[in-house]
Enzyme design. Structure first.
Site, short mmCIF file in Angstrom:
data_model
loop_
_atom_site.label_atom_id
_atom_site.label_comp_id
_atom_site.label_asym_id
_atom_site.label_seq_id
_atom_site.Cartn_x
_atom_site.Cartn_y
_atom_site.Cartn_z
N PHE A 63 -28.30 -68.12 -49.15
CA PHE A 63 -29.29 -67.42 -48.39
C PHE A 63 -29.25 -68.44 -47.30
O PHE A 63 -29.59 -69.82 -47.41
CB PHE A 63 -30.80 -67.58 -49.12
N GLU B 283 -26.71 -59.77 -32.62
CA GLU B 283 -27.14 -60.02 -33.94
C GLU B 283 -27.02 -60.99 -34.43
O GLU B 283 -25.78 -61.59 -34.25
CB GLU B 283 -26.60 -58.79 -34.86
N ASP B 284 -27.86 -61.75 -35.25
CA ASP B 284 -27.51 -62.84 -35.59
C ASP B 284 -26.91 -62.91 -36.90
O ASP B 284 -25.67 -63.63 -37.17
CB ASP B 284 -28.96 -63.66 -36.17
N ARG C 118 -36.89 -70.91 -38.58
CA ARG C 118 -36.00 -70.14 -37.48
C ARG C 118 -35.61 -71.37 -36.48
O ARG C 118 -34.66 -71.30 -35.71
CB ARG C 118 -36.78 -69.20 -36.79
N ASP D 178 -25.24 -58.23 -43.03
CA ASP D 178 -25.30 -58.37 -44.36
C ASP D 178 -25.06 -56.97 -44.89
O ASP D 178 -23.70 -56.65 -44.96
CB ASP D 178 -26.61 -58.79 -44.67
C1 PRP Z 1 -32.15 -59.57 -40.41
C2 PRP Z 1 -30.97 -59.87 -39.49
C3 PRP Z 1 -30.55 -58.57 -39.06
C4 PRP Z 1 -30.55 -57.72 -40.41
C5 PRP Z 1 -29.21 -57.62 -40.92
O1 PRP Z 1 -33.34 -59.17 -39.67
O2 PRP Z 1 -31.45 -60.55 -38.50
O3 PRP Z 1 -31.31 -57.83 -38.24
O4 PRP Z 1 -31.32 -58.24 -41.02
O5 PRP Z 1 -29.36 -57.16 -42.32
P1 PRP Z 1 -28.55 -55.82 -42.82
O6 PRP Z 1 -27.24 -56.17 -42.39
O7 PRP Z 1 -28.64 -55.89 -44.32
O8 PRP Z 1 -29.27 -54.64 -42.41
P2 PRP Z 1 -34.74 -59.40 -40.63
O9 PRP Z 1 -35.11 -57.92 -41.33
O10 PRP Z 1 -34.62 -60.60 -41.77
O11 PRP Z 1 -35.72 -59.73 -39.44
P3 PRP Z 1 -35.74 -60.80 -38.46
O12 PRP Z 1 -34.35 -60.94 -37.58
O13 PRP Z 1 -36.95 -60.58 -37.78
O14 PRP Z 1 -35.73 -62.01 -39.26
#
Ligand code: PRP
Length: 197
Positions: free
Chosen positions: A159, A106-107, A172, A110
């Site tokens: 952010f 995971e990147d 990205r 949050d």
């Molecule tokens: C982001 C990120 C994680 C997730 C974390 O994805 O890449 O997968 O949100 O959030 P959380 O801990 O609050 O659940 P996003 O929905 O922005 O999609 P993306 O990776 O395609 O940008």
């Protein structure tokens, strides 16, 4: 790195430059390898944000490591302003994970809902082992507890975009992780539903 010369106008500051990210990815790879003890591994990258992390982590593993790559995509926000609290599977892995040593890549974590959902989903498929590897953590933003085995960096409460993370699908491609100026979110329409890219 010269911020004023190389960054778009919405970028306020570079939080982690490319060299710092590379060092963090190297540390993550070393920790993953230590736990694998020579076993094969399947990296499951979470699209889209973990695209670059998954690629770099795979290449940071020793060449003799038996590495399979797979990807999964989920959404907890859809087009809504706020999280529904439900995570939806958009794209499943292409390979069966039963009996595999799986590392979710995971990147960012949050509120924790996305990773917790993925851990539950994949655990239900009887992997030999299941661990989670995250580049950026915002531990102070959790709404649900979630266990993370490998954490690269602790993110500031801003952010963040770059290295896979987006704002409205932009940024990205940046090779670094950066904060956006607050004025970017001044109109209600453009305000993000969560504090991550
Ligand atoms: C982001 C990120 C994680 C997730 C974390 O994805 O890449 O997968 O949100 O959030 P959380 O801990 O609050 O659940 P996003 O929905 O922005 O999609 P993306 O990776 O395609 O940008």
């Amino acid at each position: 790195m010269n911020v004023t010369r190389v960054t778009p106008g919405e970028i306020a500051a570079i939080e982690f430059d490319a060299a710092t990210i590379a060092l963090a990815v190297g540390r993550l790879a070393a920790a993953v390898v230590e736990d694998l003890r020579g076993e094969p591994v399947t990296l499951v990258g979470v699209l889209k944000g973990a695209l670059f992390l998954t690629a770099d982590l795979a290449r940071a593993l020793p060449p003799e490591t038996n590495v399979a790559l797979d990807f999964i995509a989920v959404s907890s926000y859809g087009g809504a302003e706020r999280s529904s609290g439900e995570v939806r599977l958009l794209k499943d892995t292409s390979e069966r994970l039963e009996g595999k040593n799986v590392v979710i890549v995971e990147d960012i974590v949050d509120n924790g809902l996305t990773l917790r959902y993925l851990q539950g989903l994949i655990a239900g498929r009887s992997p030999a082992s299941l661990r989670s590897c995250v580049l950026l953590d915002k531990p102070y933003r959790r709404s649900v507890p979630v266990a993370i085995d490998y954490i690269g960096l602790t993110a500031p409460d801003t952010f963040i975009v770059g290295y896979g993370l987006d704002y409205q699908e932009k940024y990205r491609n940046l090779p670094y992780l950066a904060s956006l100026h607050n004025w970017v979110f001044e109109t209600p329409q453009s305000r993000p539903s969560k504090g991550i890219g």
